[in-house]
Design a protein around this motif. Structure first.
Motif, PDB file in Angstrom:
ATOM      1  N   GLN A  25      37.138  49.874  57.309  1.00 24.31           N
ATOM      2  CA  GLN A  25      38.348  49.893  56.509  1.00 24.31           C
ATOM      3  C   GLN A  25      38.489  51.195  55.725  1.00 24.31           C
ATOM      4  O   GLN A  25      39.510  51.448  55.119  1.00 24.31           O
ATOM      5  N   PRO A  28      42.165  55.270  56.091  1.00 25.86           N
ATOM      6  CA  PRO A  28      43.444  54.802  55.559  1.00 25.86           C
ATOM      7  C   PRO A  28      44.491  54.648  56.670  1.00 25.86           C
ATOM      8  O   PRO A  28      44.437  55.329  57.684  1.00 25.86           O
ATOM      9  N   GLY A  34      51.447  51.131  58.160  1.00 23.91           N
ATOM     10  CA  GLY A  34      51.621  50.321  56.956  1.00 23.91           C
ATOM     11  C   GLY A  34      52.952  49.597  56.961  1.00 23.91           C
ATOM     12  O   GLY A  34      53.015  48.401  56.640  1.00 23.91           O
ATOM     13  N   MET A  76      41.585  43.709  57.714  1.00 24.62           N
ATOM     14  CA  MET A  76      42.280  43.328  56.496  1.00 24.62           C
ATOM     15  C   MET A  76      43.020  42.023  56.737  1.00 24.62           C
ATOM     16  O   MET A  76      43.212  41.630  57.880  1.00 24.62           O
ATOM     17  N   ASP A  80      45.617  41.133  51.797  1.00 27.24           N
ATOM     18  CA  ASP A  80      45.337  42.558  51.587  1.00 27.24           C
ATOM     19  C   ASP A  80      46.600  43.383  51.790  1.00 27.24           C
ATOM     20  O   ASP A  80      46.879  44.305  51.016  1.00 27.24           O
ATOM     21  N   GLN A  82      49.688  42.366  51.453  1.00 23.69           N
ATOM     22  CA  GLN A  82      50.597  42.099  50.342  1.00 23.69           C
ATOM     23  C   GLN A  82      50.144  42.807  49.067  1.00 23.69           C
ATOM     24  O   GLN A  82      50.970  43.329  48.313  1.00 23.69           O
ATOM     25  N   ASP A  83      48.847  42.852  48.826  1.00 24.17           N
ATOM     26  CA  ASP A  83      48.326  43.523  47.633  1.00 24.17           C
ATOM     27  C   ASP A  83      48.425  45.044  47.735  1.00 24.17           C
ATOM     28  O   ASP A  83      48.776  45.718  46.763  1.00 24.17           O
ATOM     29  N   ASP A  84      48.095  45.592  48.900  1.00 19.03           N
ATOM     30  CA  ASP A  84      47.950  47.040  49.030  1.00 19.03           C
ATOM     31  C   ASP A  84      49.191  47.765  49.529  1.00 19.03           C
ATOM     32  O   ASP A  84      49.387  48.940  49.208  1.00 19.03           O
ATOM     33  N   LEU A  85      50.044  47.103  50.313  1.00 20.80           N
ATOM     34  CA  LEU A  85      51.141  47.812  50.963  1.00 20.80           C
ATOM     35  C   LEU A  85      52.530  47.380  50.515  1.00 20.80           C
ATOM     36  O   LEU A  85      53.500  48.101  50.750  1.00 20.80           O
ATOM     37  N   GLY A  89      52.756  45.161  44.752  1.00 20.24           N
ATOM     38  CA  GLY A  89      51.370  45.470  44.437  1.00 20.24           C
ATOM     39  C   GLY A  89      50.496  44.267  44.117  1.00 20.24           C
ATOM     40  O   GLY A  89      49.331  44.422  43.778  1.00 20.24           O
ATOM     41  N   TYR A  90      51.038  43.068  44.235  1.00 18.28           N
ATOM     42  CA  TYR A  90      50.275  41.859  43.964  1.00 18.28           C
ATOM     43  C   TYR A  90      50.820  40.766  44.871  1.00 18.28           C
ATOM     44  O   TYR A  90      52.032  40.528  44.914  1.00 18.28           O
ATOM     45  N   TYR A  91      49.931  40.092  45.574  1.00 17.29           N
ATOM     46  CA  TYR A  91      50.367  39.169  46.616  1.00 17.29           C
ATOM     47  C   TYR A  91      51.249  38.045  46.100  1.00 17.29           C
ATOM     48  O   TYR A  91      52.207  37.633  46.760  1.00 17.29           O
TER      49      TYR A  91
END
Length: 139
Positions: A25, A28, A34, A76, A80, A82-85, A89-91
């Motif tokens: 992982q 990037p 993404g 991922m 992940d 939902q949180d990262d992309l 910024g938060y699922y």
């Protein structure tokens, strides 16, 4: 007395797998990939919401299938992504927004009956299948 030896091999194997996952992982994702993942998560979530709301199918099958694909290809999960992309910024915030958007669309179509007449499920299924196909086609 028959004491079992401490499972050192299992601990070593588990540590090796965790290290391999972390290294996998470390690379990037590019912006195009993404966006592809965000689109796939949104497509799966919308289809599962439709099935839950209008067909009494609580399985979440499309999100589960996407999750399996993401884990095997990108190391991922849907959460992940939902949180990262997602922009939120938060699922939980991402899921709340997707649910609000879907329910607003459903209301505008006249509820489940209007959505069924408009063949919304077919549209959502095509979007999901296209997204899954694009993920499968990635190297």
């Amino acid at each position: 007395m028959n004491a079992k030896p401490f499972p050192i091999r299992r601990i070593g194997l588990a540590a090796g797998l965790l290290l391999a996952a972390a290294l996998a992982q470390a690379e990037p994702l590019d912006e195009q990939t993404g966006q592809l993942l965000v689109n796939a998560v949104e497509a799966a979530y919308a289809l599962d919401l439709f099935n839950s709301r209008c067909r009494s199918d609580q399985s979440g099958r499309r999100t589960d299938n996407l999750n399996k694909e993401l884990v095997s290809r990108f190391r991922m999960t849907v959460l992940d992504v939902q949180d990262d992309l997602f922009p939120e910024g938060y699922y939980r915030d991402a899921q709340a927004r997707m649910q609000r958007d879907f329910l607003a669309r459903l209301r505008a179509m006249g509820g489940c009956d209007g959505a069924k007449q408009a063949r919304l499920r077919d549209e959502l299924t095509r979007r999901y299948d296209t997204a899954m196909g694009e993920i499968a086609a990635r190297p």
